[in-house]
Design a protein around this motif. Structure first.
Motif, short mmCIF file in Angstrom:
data_model
loop_
_atom_site.label_atom_id
_atom_site.label_comp_id
_atom_site.label_asym_id
_atom_site.label_seq_id
_atom_site.Cartn_x
_atom_site.Cartn_y
_atom_site.Cartn_z
N ALA A 124 0.81 -1.22 0.00
CA ALA A 124 0.00 0.00 0.00
C ALA A 124 0.84 1.28 0.00
CB ALA A 124 -0.90 0.01 1.23
N SER B 274 -3.92 4.93 0.81
CA SER B 274 -4.54 3.61 0.73
C SER B 274 -4.98 3.15 2.09
CB SER B 274 -3.54 2.61 0.16
OG SER B 274 -3.32 2.89 -1.21
N ALA B 275 -5.72 2.04 2.11
CA ALA B 275 -6.03 1.39 3.38
C ALA B 275 -4.72 0.95 4.01
CB ALA B 275 -6.94 0.19 3.12
N GLN C 250 -4.56 -1.93 -6.95
CA GLN C 250 -4.50 -1.20 -5.68
C GLN C 250 -5.87 -1.15 -5.01
OE1 GLN C 250 -1.54 -0.15 -4.22
NE2 GLN C 250 -2.99 -0.18 -2.52
N ASP D 52 -6.57 -2.68 -1.36
CA ASP D 52 -7.21 -1.85 -0.33
C ASP D 52 -8.51 -2.49 0.14
OD1 ASP D 52 -5.19 -0.06 -0.49
OD2 ASP D 52 -6.26 1.38 -1.74
N GLN E 208 -9.30 -3.43 3.85
CA GLN E 208 -10.37 -2.71 4.53
C GLN E 208 -11.44 -3.67 5.04
OE1 GLN E 208 -9.81 0.64 4.99
NE2 GLN E 208 -11.30 0.17 6.58
#
Lengths: 161, 161
Positions: A5, A9-10, B110, B114, B118
């Motif tokens: 990441a 981003s997360a 990406q 993510d 998440q």
DNA sequence: TATTGTTATACTCTATAACTATA
DNA sequence: TATAGTTATAGAGTATAACAATA
């Protein structure tokens, strides 16, 4: 492998989990190696001490293949820590009996394992450590309980020779 | 492998970290496989997009061997996502340039990464997720920053053929 | 001499298959 | 027929060595 990441981003949970688990594993391996054990040997030692168990039962508990179990028990026997004994109820099965020396080593190895774990937890503020364990336990039992199917890496059957 | 700790022991951080990181890794691999990527390919894609980088620089960022880098870049080139270009300053080195298609795929990958991260964090109460990240970041930068030396598993030099 | 990238290959790990003996 | 344990080995992943080109 690192850094899934970039910015915006997360949080990179993959990196956090991979890195910590990898480092902890090397610490554990190094610490157990000092008394001649691998993590697998320790695992079998402890579970075999709890009650009479066959190789297959121990393999399931440690989440290993039965063939991996064979080499692990070989190592334990060679080190004089365990013995294969015929089961009294099933002549196919072998009970893994821990020797006196094995029991003593298991006590040491458990202390080592606990020490490595505790050292990591002690490196955190007490409340953080508490919540960390609670969150991890939640993930292990809920959202991250079971692995996804392997995508392409399907192991082909071996060729007949 | 599981269960380093029976009753009366320190919490089994090894199991918690190993299990969650393994499951998350399989999730990530499965999710990225849907657009034809491996985690390594995603990692190189993203880092190569940030700025002009050589294979060695990308290998260091992703913590891979340079030979592993070669096959990863091979895969990216074959998929039309990246190209090797001669460096203008060092004729030994190759800059990994991401193609237009590669940039688009990187955006998708990406988002996938993510999303997987998440989803795991969303499975926790908000305050737990927060503290989890804080604690993991602390471990990664402090107590669990660097791996221990490998105990016995020293790779021997290969035999001359 | 050291370094980049490459190829080739050896090593480790683990799973698969095939087998023996039992059930 | 199915299962416990064993052996042998294939496959995947990855690191090592050696090399060519260049620094």
């Amino acid at each position: 492998m690192t850094a899934m990441a970039p910015a915006r981003s997360a949080p990179d949970l993959s990196y956090l989990l991979d890195h910590t688990s990898h480092v902890l594993r090397t610490r554990m391996a190094a610490a157990l190696a000092e008394i001649g054990l691998t993590a697998r040997m320790h695992c079998v030692l402890v579970h075999a001490l709890e009650e009479e168990r066959t190789q297959i039962q121990l393999a399931e508990l440690g989440d290993m293949d039965k063939t991996t179990m064979v080499v692990t028990v070989d190592a334990l026997e060679k080190a004089g820590l365990a013995e294969r004994r015929p089961s009294s109820t099933d002549r196919r099965a072998r009970i893994i009996a821990i020797t006196e020396k094995g029991a003593e080593v298991a006590k040491q190895s458990q202390a080592i394992v606990d020490g490595v774990h505790q050292a990591a937890l002690d490196a955190l503020p007490k409340d953080e450590a508490e919540v960390l364990l609670r969150a991890m336990n939640r993930l292990v039992t809920e959202h991250l309980a079971t692995p996804a199917e392997a995508p392409q890496g399907v192991r082909r059957a071996r060729q007949k020779s």
